[in-house]
Design a protein around this motif. Structure first.
Motif, short mmCIF file in Angstrom:
data_model
loop_
_atom_site.label_atom_id
_atom_site.label_comp_id
_atom_site.label_asym_id
_atom_site.label_seq_id
_atom_site.Cartn_x
_atom_site.Cartn_y
_atom_site.Cartn_z
N ASP A 60 21.50 62.63 24.63
CA ASP A 60 22.18 62.32 23.37
C ASP A 60 22.17 63.60 22.53
O ASP A 60 21.12 64.02 22.04
CB ASP A 60 21.48 61.17 22.63
CG ASP A 60 21.66 59.84 23.35
OD1 ASP A 60 22.35 59.80 24.39
OD2 ASP A 60 21.10 58.83 22.87
N HIS A 70 17.00 64.25 24.30
CA HIS A 70 17.74 64.88 23.21
C HIS A 70 17.51 66.39 23.26
O HIS A 70 16.34 66.83 23.20
CB HIS A 70 17.25 64.33 21.86
CG HIS A 70 17.43 62.86 21.72
ND1 HIS A 70 16.64 61.95 22.37
CD2 HIS A 70 18.34 62.14 21.00
CE1 HIS A 70 17.05 60.72 22.06
NE2 HIS A 70 18.07 60.81 21.24
N HIS A 104 29.25 59.04 21.20
CA HIS A 104 28.00 58.71 20.51
C HIS A 104 28.26 58.72 19.00
O HIS A 104 27.50 59.30 18.23
CB HIS A 104 26.93 59.73 20.90
CG HIS A 104 25.52 59.34 20.57
ND1 HIS A 104 25.01 58.07 20.77
CD2 HIS A 104 24.48 60.05 20.06
CE1 HIS A 104 23.75 58.03 20.40
NE2 HIS A 104 23.40 59.22 19.96
N GLY A 119 21.97 55.87 17.32
CA GLY A 119 20.72 55.15 17.04
C GLY A 119 20.56 53.92 17.93
O GLY A 119 19.69 53.09 17.68
N ASP A 169 22.57 64.92 19.65
CA ASP A 169 22.65 64.61 18.21
C ASP A 169 22.71 65.87 17.34
O ASP A 169 23.46 65.92 16.36
CB ASP A 169 21.42 63.80 17.77
CG ASP A 169 21.33 62.46 18.48
OD1 ASP A 169 22.32 62.05 19.11
OD2 ASP A 169 20.25 61.84 18.42
N HIS A 218 27.13 60.29 14.12
CA HIS A 218 25.89 59.57 14.32
C HIS A 218 25.67 58.57 13.19
O HIS A 218 24.55 58.34 12.73
CB HIS A 218 24.69 60.51 14.45
CG HIS A 218 23.61 59.99 15.35
ND1 HIS A 218 22.70 59.07 14.94
CD2 HIS A 218 23.32 60.25 16.65
CE1 HIS A 218 21.87 58.80 15.94
NE2 HIS A 218 22.24 59.49 17.00
ZN LIG Z 1 21.59 59.78 18.95
#
Ligand SMILES: [Zn+2]
Length: 310
Positions: free
Chosen positions: A62, A267, A135, A177, A64, A139
């Protein structure tokens, strides 16, 4: 230890006493309705994986970086720099590791991460092995959005951006999340996603059912223990990634024995640091040493389990 548990229990009871507990008044029908919107249908683990492999392994990331901070309006340069680590250092290290082992992975990207770091998508696509999934736009937390229309606007914006940047419309969705709102499943179904990877009802592929009806989407479930953010980095509770990878190894051994699937979610801004990268390297080497392990993208797994006759 016992006194800590007792104290925790008392705090919990006190918390329940003060809070609302609407579920205590729900009828049996209301209880069934409460769980109905997103449920697990049939298990989709095939009798055998491609090449007679015993287990399917999906490494997922992910990406992010700063997106979740920007969603909250965070502009502290120090805080943002720790998240920027994901793009500057984490992702290149991860891609290098995947190249060394010649294995594929799935990268779920909030579009804003790619807006800020446009070099990431070409870097991910360079080997031709990896997948890019959605995703969120920035976010955003779907349950915290004002309306279904607002969630749909952000979802469409994210799909459009990632399609343009990657040259392919993503087929996989992972909620930011990992949080579905009441509208998320309907929206991703409408958008034609092949699979979701946000829910957690089984540790093998399954049909995603909504209000008793098969959505036609495959669920490749994730799990809060099969990710590193609760344990490592800021707010993490574990000083060494070694223990975490002991857990991942045991999860892999179980999936291998059962002939099912392992989905690991990491991540770049957390795992990209030296110590977790060392453990990830050891873990991949361990899995590679076993015969019959199918490393695949989530897309490859979803297509395979959907096409196979059970
Ligand atoms: Zn994420």
């Amino acid at each position: 230890m016992r006194s800590i548990l007792a104290a925790y229990f008392l705090v919990s009871i006190a918390g329940f006493g003060q809070g609302q507990q609407p579920g205590t008044k729900w009828t049996e029908e209301q209880l069934r309705q409460a769980v109905a919107p997103a449920r697990a249908g049939r298990k989709l683990t095939p009798k055998s994986w491609p090449g007679k492999a015993r287990v399917a392994v999906a490494l997922s990331f992910d990406v992010d970086n700063e997106s979740y901070l920007l969603a909250r309006g965070e502009t502290s340069p120090t805080t943002l720099s720790a998240a920027d680590f994901g793009a500057q250092t984490g992702l290149p290290r991860i891609l290098q590791l995947l190249d060394r082992y010649q294995i594929p992975a799935s990268f779920f990207i909030p579009a804003v991460s790619a807006v800020i770091h446009p070099e990431m998508i070409p870097a991910i696509l360079k080997s031709g092995r990896h997948e890019i999934g959605v995703h969120g736009w920035i976010h955003e937390s779907p349950p915290g959005l004002a309306s279904a229309a607002e969630e749909e606007r952000l979802l469409n914006q994210a799909i459009e951006y990632l399609t343009k940047a990657s040259g392919k419309r993503p087929v996989g969705y992972r909620a930011p999340g990992w949080a579905f709102s009441q509208h998320t499943l309907g929206l991703i179904r409408k958008s034609g996603f092949l699979y979701d990877s946000s829910l957690q009802a089984m540790d093998e592929p399954y049909e995603l059912v909504s209000n008793g009806e098969d959505t036609g989407m495959v669920e490749l479930a994730i799990d809060w223990t099969l990710t590193e953010t609760p344990y490592l980095g800021r707010g993490g509770t574990m000083p060494s990634p070694e223990l975490l990878y002991k857990l991942y190894k045991a999860e892999f051994d179980g999936a291998y024995a059962q002939g099912t699937m392992l989905v690991l979610t990491l991540h770049p801004h957390v795992t990209g640091h030296r110590a977790p990268m060392h453990e990830l390297d050891q873990f991949v080497a361990y899995m590679k040493s076993k015969p019959g392990v199918w490393f695949a993208t989530c897309e490859q797994i979803a297509r395979y389990v959907k096409d196979v006759q059970h």
